[in-house]
Design an enzyme around this catalytic site. Sequence first.
Site, short mmCIF file in Angstrom:
data_model
loop_
_atom_site.label_atom_id
_atom_site.label_comp_id
_atom_site.label_asym_id
_atom_site.label_seq_id
_atom_site.Cartn_x
_atom_site.Cartn_y
_atom_site.Cartn_z
N ASP A 76 0.86 -1.18 0.00
CA ASP A 76 0.00 0.00 0.00
C ASP A 76 0.90 1.23 0.00
O ASP A 76 2.09 1.15 0.30
CB ASP A 76 -0.88 -0.01 1.26
CG ASP A 76 -1.82 1.18 1.35
OD1 ASP A 76 -2.22 1.70 0.29
OD2 ASP A 76 -2.14 1.61 2.47
N GLU A 93 -7.16 9.19 10.02
CA GLU A 93 -5.84 9.28 10.65
C GLU A 93 -5.88 10.17 11.90
O GLU A 93 -5.09 9.98 12.82
CB GLU A 93 -4.80 9.73 9.63
CG GLU A 93 -4.70 8.70 8.51
CD GLU A 93 -3.41 8.70 7.73
OE1 GLU A 93 -2.66 9.68 7.79
OE2 GLU A 93 -3.16 7.67 7.06
N CYS A 143 -11.39 2.52 -0.62
CA CYS A 143 -10.13 3.01 -0.05
C CYS A 143 -9.91 2.21 1.23
O CYS A 143 -10.86 2.02 2.00
CB CYS A 143 -10.23 4.50 0.25
SG CYS A 143 -8.83 5.14 1.20
N HIS A 186 -8.64 2.86 3.94
CA HIS A 186 -8.88 3.54 5.22
C HIS A 186 -10.35 3.46 5.64
O HIS A 186 -10.67 3.58 6.82
CB HIS A 186 -8.53 5.03 5.11
CG HIS A 186 -7.09 5.36 5.31
ND1 HIS A 186 -6.11 4.92 4.48
CD2 HIS A 186 -6.46 6.09 6.27
CE1 HIS A 186 -4.93 5.38 4.90
NE2 HIS A 186 -5.13 6.09 5.99
#
Lengths: 269, 269
Positions: free
Chosen positions: A13, A156, A188, A190
Site C-alpha cells: 500500500d 488518521e 479506499c 482507510h
Amino acid sequence: MSGGAGRPIGVFDSGIGGLTVVRALMERLPMEDIVYFGDTARVPYGVKSVATIGQFTAQITDFLLQQDVKMLIVACNTMAAVAAEVVRQRAGDIPVLDVIEAGARAAVAEAPGGRIGVIGTPTTINSNAYARRIHALDPTVRVYSRACPLFVPLVEEGWLDHEVTRLTAQEYLRPVLAEEVDGLVLGCTHYPLLKPLLRDVVGSGVKLIDSAYTTAEFAAASLQAAGLAHVSELPARYRYVVTDVPLRFQTIGERFLGRSLGRVEKVDW
Amino acid sequence: MSGGAGRPIGVFDSGIGGLTVVRALMERLPMEDIVYFGDTARVPYGVKSVATIGQFTAQITDFLLQQDVKMLIVACNTMAAVAAEVVRQRAGDIPVLDVIEAGARAAVAEAPGGRIGVIGTPTTINSNAYARRIHALDPTVRVYSRACPLFVPLVEEGWLDHEVTRLTAQEYLRPVLAEEVDGLVLGCTHYPLLKPLLRDVVGSGVKLIDSAYTTAEFAAASLQAAGLAHVSELPARYRYVVTDVPLRFQTIGERFLGRSLGRVEKVDW
C-alpha cells in the site's frame, strides 16, 4: 509446488491503510506468512499523478519480488486503479490480486443489475477503474462515484465517530444516496474504520462493501487453485517494511491492524 | 554586488502552501525574480519523521543552490521546524530566512510579555520550534500550541467557509482560546486561506499572525542590508518547479498564489 507454498504473500500500500487487508488475510488465512510494504515516506498517493504513481508502484513491486513472495496483493485502491498493469507486467507468473477487482466482484454479487455507489480518493474515482471493472463483469449495473478526499485525514486523526466526520460523510454521500443505490463500495483501505458511522449515514437499505474481506476470500481461493496454500504447524510470520516511521505510526497502524504491530523495518530509498 | 543582485530568490516548500509566501514576496518585492520549488511528489511532510524530512530538505536546498539563488527562504513550517540547520549548513554565505523565525518575531512584536497561541502540523507543533524561537526573543511570553492536522486537507478541499471547517476549528482552538491568548500564529503556509473563518472563531480580541507577510518584510530588509536588492525596469521572472504535477495542482496553486501560475516545470527524482 510444496516448497513454493511456504513463501510469503506480499501485500502493499502507499501507507498503512493496506493493514486492513492484512487483518482480513490473517483471519481468513492464519497459516500464511505475510510481508507488508507501506510507502510511508511518500504517502498519500491519492493526489499524485498517474506517472508518479506508476514509478513508485514499480519500485515496490520489484522490492517484494526480491523477497520471494508467492503472490502479490495490491492493497491500495489508488495503485490498483492506475498501476495494476505495472505490477502484473513485472510479476510474471506470480499471481496478482488487487482490491478493486475484489471490490468490483463483491459489488456485482451483491446487486446484480442494480445500482452501486463507489467512494474513494480523487485519483481512484477519477480513474473510473471501479466502473470499468464492474461493467466488465455486468454491463447492466449502474455506478455512481464520489471522491471523498477528507476521509483519509479524518481516519488518521482518529475522528471515527465525530460530528465533523458525520457532517462530512453526509455532504459527500448526498448525491450518491440520491441515486438510491443498493450497495456502497468502500473504495479506499482507510474507509473500513468508518463503517459504523457510514452505516448510520447511508441507512439500513444500503449494503457496505468492504473489499478487504473480499480480497482475503479471493486470495484463499487463488492459493488453493494454484496449489500454493501453506499448511504448517508453526505460527505464521509477519514482516512490516516501510519507507519511513512517522509520528503516530504505531498507534495508527495498530488501529488498522487490530493487534500489535511488532517490529517494523525501515528501508532507505 | 550588483551582478549578484540580479539573481533570483529561492523559495521552497513541501508542496504548494509556500505559494502564500511567494504571493507576499511579489507584493512586497515586485522587482525580485523568484524560483519556487514544491516537493509535490512527496507532500505532505508534516506527518513524516525528522530524519526523512532532513534528507528531503537537503536535496531541495542543493537543487536551488544550483539555480544560483541569492537568498533561500524556507516557506514550509515543517522544514523550518526540524531542518533549518540542514539548509543553513549547505547554504554557506547565502542568507537563509524561514517562516518560523519570521512568525516568532512577529508574535513577540505583537504581544511582548503576553500570551501567544501557535497552530500548525503535528511535526511543527511537536518540534516545539515556535516556542523555542519565541522564548529566545522574549522569555516572558507564554506559548500555547495545538496541532491542527485536518486544516491542510480542508484547505485543499476548498472548504474555506464550510460548517465542517468551522466545527473543526472550534474543536482545535478551544484549549488555546481558553488560555486567553493575545495573538495566534498561523504556523503553516496553508492556514492564511482560512483567515476569514479563523477570525470569526477566535473573535476580535485575538490578533492573527500570518508569517507569509512577516517573511516578506524580513526578506526586503535582509536584501537591502546585504546590498542585494534588485533594481530593474524589466518585469520580474517567476519559475515554478515541482516534483509532480498532481490532480487539481493548477486550481489549488492559483488559489494560494492569487494569480495565474503560468508554466510549471517538473523535475524527476
